[in-house]
Design an enzyme around this catalytic site. Structure first.
Site, short mmCIF file in Angstrom:
data_model
loop_
_atom_site.label_atom_id
_atom_site.label_comp_id
_atom_site.label_asym_id
_atom_site.label_seq_id
_atom_site.Cartn_x
_atom_site.Cartn_y
_atom_site.Cartn_z
N SER A 79 26.64 -53.92 -85.72
CA SER A 79 27.86 -54.67 -86.00
C SER A 79 27.94 -56.00 -85.25
CB SER A 79 29.08 -53.82 -85.62
OG SER A 79 29.03 -53.42 -84.26
N GLY A 106 27.59 -49.92 -86.85
CA GLY A 106 27.44 -48.53 -86.42
C GLY A 106 26.00 -48.09 -86.27
N ASN A 120 24.72 -49.34 -79.73
CA ASN A 120 25.39 -48.08 -80.09
C ASN A 120 24.72 -46.88 -79.44
OD1 ASN A 120 27.55 -49.02 -81.80
ND2 ASN A 120 25.98 -49.56 -83.29
N ASP A 177 39.14 -55.29 -79.61
CA ASP A 177 38.49 -54.08 -79.13
C ASP A 177 37.69 -54.32 -77.85
OD1 ASP A 177 36.16 -55.36 -79.96
OD2 ASP A 177 35.85 -54.07 -81.69
N HIS A 188 33.32 -56.54 -79.60
CA HIS A 188 32.69 -57.37 -80.62
C HIS A 188 33.09 -58.83 -80.46
CE1 HIS A 188 32.57 -53.33 -82.46
NE2 HIS A 188 31.42 -53.76 -82.98
#
Length: 208
Positions: free
Chosen positions: A33, A70, A98, A179, A182
């Site tokens: 991402s 993801g 991740n 968040d 990102h």
């Protein structure tokens, strides 16, 4: 005679167009991402902004976005062959964030990054590894096992290295989405500016 001249002119234009197209390099960005453009407006993702920066520098290169939100290093490996076509000249590999966020085994991450790099190099593609760092809340032992992966693999497979993809952006609220993980559009700008010299080195290596 006029028809002959017209045909010759058309042929010349066609050959010139084919030559220009042949000179274009294809750079694939294989990642998660962080490069897929997660929650960003169209055109604000890393591959798109990198394309603009390279074009501005006079490079004839097509940057392909092969980012999947993801994705782990295992996911990147499983889709490698259809995400990176045989016509790619160079690849930026940005995977592993991740893995670390989920606390997956650094040994598994290392094997995946090594396999991805090895397979790309075997096809004659130049590789730039965009490294990641483990979250410090996972403890020093995890970080000691995870952090060196990218430098070790780059050295073993004659790949280029950008040590930390989020350099200058991580943990800066002004450069990240709500968040906190990102990059926002400004954050992507910082990443592109920082990594651009290594990407240019990658293109030069692919062209040599």
């Amino acid at each position: 005679m006029n028809r002959l001249i017209a045909c010759l002119a058309f042929l010349l234009i066609s050959l010139t167009g084919m030559s220009a197209k042949a000179d274009d390099f294809k750079l694939v960005v294989l990642g998660d991402s962080l490069v897929a453009g997660y929650q960003l407006p169209a055109g604000d993702g890393f591959p798109e902004k990198l394309q603009k920066a390279l074009t501005g520098k006079g490079h004839s290169v097509e940057v392909v976005n092969a980012g999947v939100s993801g994705d782990t290093s295992s996911g990147g490996l499983s889709r490698l062959d259809w995400s990176v076509g045989e016509d790619a000249d160079a690849v930026i590999v940005e995977l592993g964030a991740n893995d670390a966020l989920r606390g997956l085994s650094p040994e598994t991450t290392r094997k995946n990054i090594e396999e991805i790099t090895s397979r790309l190099r075997a096809k004659g593609m130049e590789v730039l590894l965009a490294g990641m760092l483990a979250p410090r809340n996972l403890g020093p032992e995890y970080a000691e096992a995870f952090d060196p992966i990218y430098a070790d693999v780059a050295k073993a497979h004659d790949a280029l290295l950008y040590p930390f993809f989020l350099e200058g952006v991580a943990l800066n609220p002004d450069l990240n989405l709500a968040d906190g993980m990102h990059p926002n559009s400004k954050g992507v700008d910082v990443i592109v500016d920082n990594i651009l010299p290594q990407v240019e080195a990658l293109l030069a290596k692919a062209q040599s």
